[in-house]
Motif scaffolding. Structure first.
Motif, mmCIF file in Angstrom:
data_model
loop_
_atom_site.group_PDB
_atom_site.id
_atom_site.type_symbol
_atom_site.label_atom_id
_atom_site.label_comp_id
_atom_site.label_asym_id
_atom_site.label_seq_id
_atom_site.Cartn_x
_atom_site.Cartn_y
_atom_site.Cartn_z
ATOM 1 N N ALA A 271 0.832 -1.205 0.000
ATOM 2 C CA ALA A 271 0.000 0.000 0.000
ATOM 3 C C ALA A 271 0.868 1.256 0.000
ATOM 4 N N LYS A 272 2.045 1.154 0.594
ATOM 5 C CA LYS A 272 2.985 2.281 0.593
ATOM 6 C C LYS A 272 3.306 2.691 -0.844
ATOM 7 N N ASN B 251 -3.286 4.607 11.764
ATOM 8 C CA ASN B 251 -1.948 4.455 12.316
ATOM 9 C C ASN B 251 -1.434 5.875 12.459
ATOM 10 N N ASP C 231 -6.980 5.677 3.069
ATOM 11 C CA ASP C 231 -6.060 4.579 3.404
ATOM 12 C C ASP C 231 -6.786 3.628 4.357
ATOM 13 N N TYR D 48 -5.961 -0.891 7.525
ATOM 14 C CA TYR D 48 -6.317 -1.556 8.789
ATOM 15 C C TYR D 48 -7.809 -1.885 8.877
ATOM 16 N N SER E 116 -1.089 -6.646 3.736
ATOM 17 C CA SER E 116 -0.051 -6.706 4.774
ATOM 18 C C SER E 116 -0.581 -6.933 6.180
ATOM 19 N N LYS E 117 -1.537 -6.095 6.585
ATOM 20 C CA LYS E 117 -1.906 -6.066 8.003
ATOM 21 C C LYS E 117 -2.957 -7.113 8.337
ATOM 22 N N ARG F 268 4.483 -8.028 0.033
ATOM 23 C CA ARG F 268 4.443 -6.756 -0.681
ATOM 24 C C ARG F 268 3.340 -6.669 -1.741
#
Ligand SMILES: Cc1ncc(COP(=O)(O)O)c(C=O)c1O
Length: 403
Positions: free
Chosen positions: A105-106, A180, A208, A211, A242-243, A251
């Motif tokens: 996501a980054k 976050n 975003d 989470y 990821s989370k 990735r």
């Protein structure tokens, strides 16, 4: 012999800081490697292993020879799984041309900046923010405009604050829910109120939602893209595996956006990384389609740890911590300890607080300053209950010794 001159490094690279979370994490790892009994609350990843069926899907993909380039924006099968997920969980309708799969996501957020930001464009970022937002905006030539929130507002930005931050140059606002570092979640009503300001000022929103699955108690995730077709058209939904699925190292992240935006992002990705890892894409299909049960088990464990950690923190005189709605972070205020002294020196700010706590008690936390919120620290409860019990007890004892 060539001597590197400082001017060789670009202004762009010079302008950004390195990630404070990664720095503290690295120091904690180094101390562990030296044999120290470090209790780490600094990590931004689940402590659970990737579920077996997801690993098997990745291994099978490799064994079946799915080891070559794919379309830069991802394989159609994964895009379909993402489309099904967004329809199932959010009631949002997308097609393949709206989806771009990236290397986390980054990377999705970075790609969005590269596709949207012209030099000088302003990006509104409520603080406390995820560490990478402002630096990524700088890398893309944009101007981060930070809007401070407070504990009193539950660390949420109000429509009035958003309106005040808007200028002629405003282009984007970044929302992160669950957040976050604070764990707070915007309610549907709060997002509808923010949406009005967003439409009035013709902004694009990044939502975003990495989470999303980690929401506790009665808290239910709502995406601002669900507000209306108008909002959906101007929202870039950011998410990834990821989370929720304990897949940080695989990735895979993705965005769902208007086709014009997805097309621009696809061009950027095609000229930079090309496709994300092929086997990871196949494994992510399994994650999205078939692991709801495992996600629920992990979420239940996080919920228990959250309850324990927040109660224990609030039991320490001088610490004040809101109950997070989601994610796996507690974000207590340590304001009342600043100015005091521990064995290795004065606690001037959250950075020296965390440094002294790590050096003197082997407890790793992250300073709020990294998230644009001085006077706070972030503790991840993505660690065992035993470690949480011991760590908070040890921290409480240490705080009593401050003079
Ligand atoms: C708020 C937020 N967004 C995005 C990311 C990026 O996640 P990834 O690149 O692993 O998908 C993270 C990871 O820490 C995060 O906390």
């Amino acid at each position: 012999m060539y001597q590197l001159q400082p001017e060789v490094i670009s202004d762009r690279a010079t302008a950004v800081g390195d990630s404070i979370t990664l720095r503290i994490g690295a120091l904690a790892k180094q101390m562990k490697a030296e044999g120290k009994d470090v209790l780490s609350f600094s990590q931004g990843e689940p402590d659970f292993d990737t579920p077996e069926s997801i690993k098997s899907a990745g291994i099978e993909a490799i064994q079946q020879g799915k080891t070559k380039y794919t379309a830069a924006s991802g394989i159609p099968q994964l895009k379909q799984a993402i489309i099904t997920k967004l329809q199932r969980d959010q009631g949002l309708d997308y097609q393949e041309h709206n989806i771009v799969v990236s290397c986390g996501a980054k990377h999705s957020i970075f790609n969005a900046h590269m596709a949207l930001i012209n030099p000088g464009d302003e990006v509104i970022i409520p603080a406390p923010y995820w560490v990478s937002y402002p630096d990524q905006v700088l890398l893309a030539g944009g101007v981060p405009v930070i809007v401070n929130t407070s504990m009193a507002s539950g660390f949420k930005i109000s429509p009035e604050q958003l309106q005040q931050a808007v200028t002629q140059k405003s282009k984007i606002v970044i929302l992160c829910t669950p957040s976050n570092p604070t764990g707070m979640m915007y309610s549907e009503a709060e997002l509808r109120a923010l949406a009005e300001v967003i439409v009035q000022n013709n902004l694009v929103v990044y939502s975003d939602e990495i989470y999303e699955k980690l929401a506790y108690g009665n808290n239910r995730h709502f995406s601002i893209a669900q507000v209306s077709d108008e909002l959906k058209a101007r929202t870039i939904v950011i998410n990834g595996v990821s989370k929720a699925y304990a897949m940080t190292g695989w990735r895979i992240g993705y965005m769902a956006a208007a086709s014009g935006i997805a097309k621009a992002v696809n061009k950027i990705q095609a000229q930079s990384t090309s496709n994300p890892v092929t086997a990871s894409q196949w494994a992510s299909i399994e994650a999205l389609n078939n692991t709801e049960h495992q996600v629920q088990t992990m979420t239940a464990a996080f919920a228990q740890r959250r309850d324990f950690m927040v109660a224990a923190l609030n039991g320490i005189p001088g610490i004040e911590c809101l109950m997070p709605d989601g994610a796996f972070y507690a974000f207590p205020s340590i304001q009342s300890f600043l100015g005091k002294r521990s064995a290795s020196g004065k606690l001037l700010d959250s950075a020296s607080f965390c440094k002294n706590l790590l050096q003197e008690q082997n407890i790793a936390t992250v300073p709020g300053s990294g998230f644009g919120a001085e006077g706070f620290i972030r503790l991840s409860y993505s660690t065992s209950m035993a470690e949480i019990e011991e760590g908070i007890e040890r921290m409480g004892q240490w705080l009593k010794t401050l003079t």
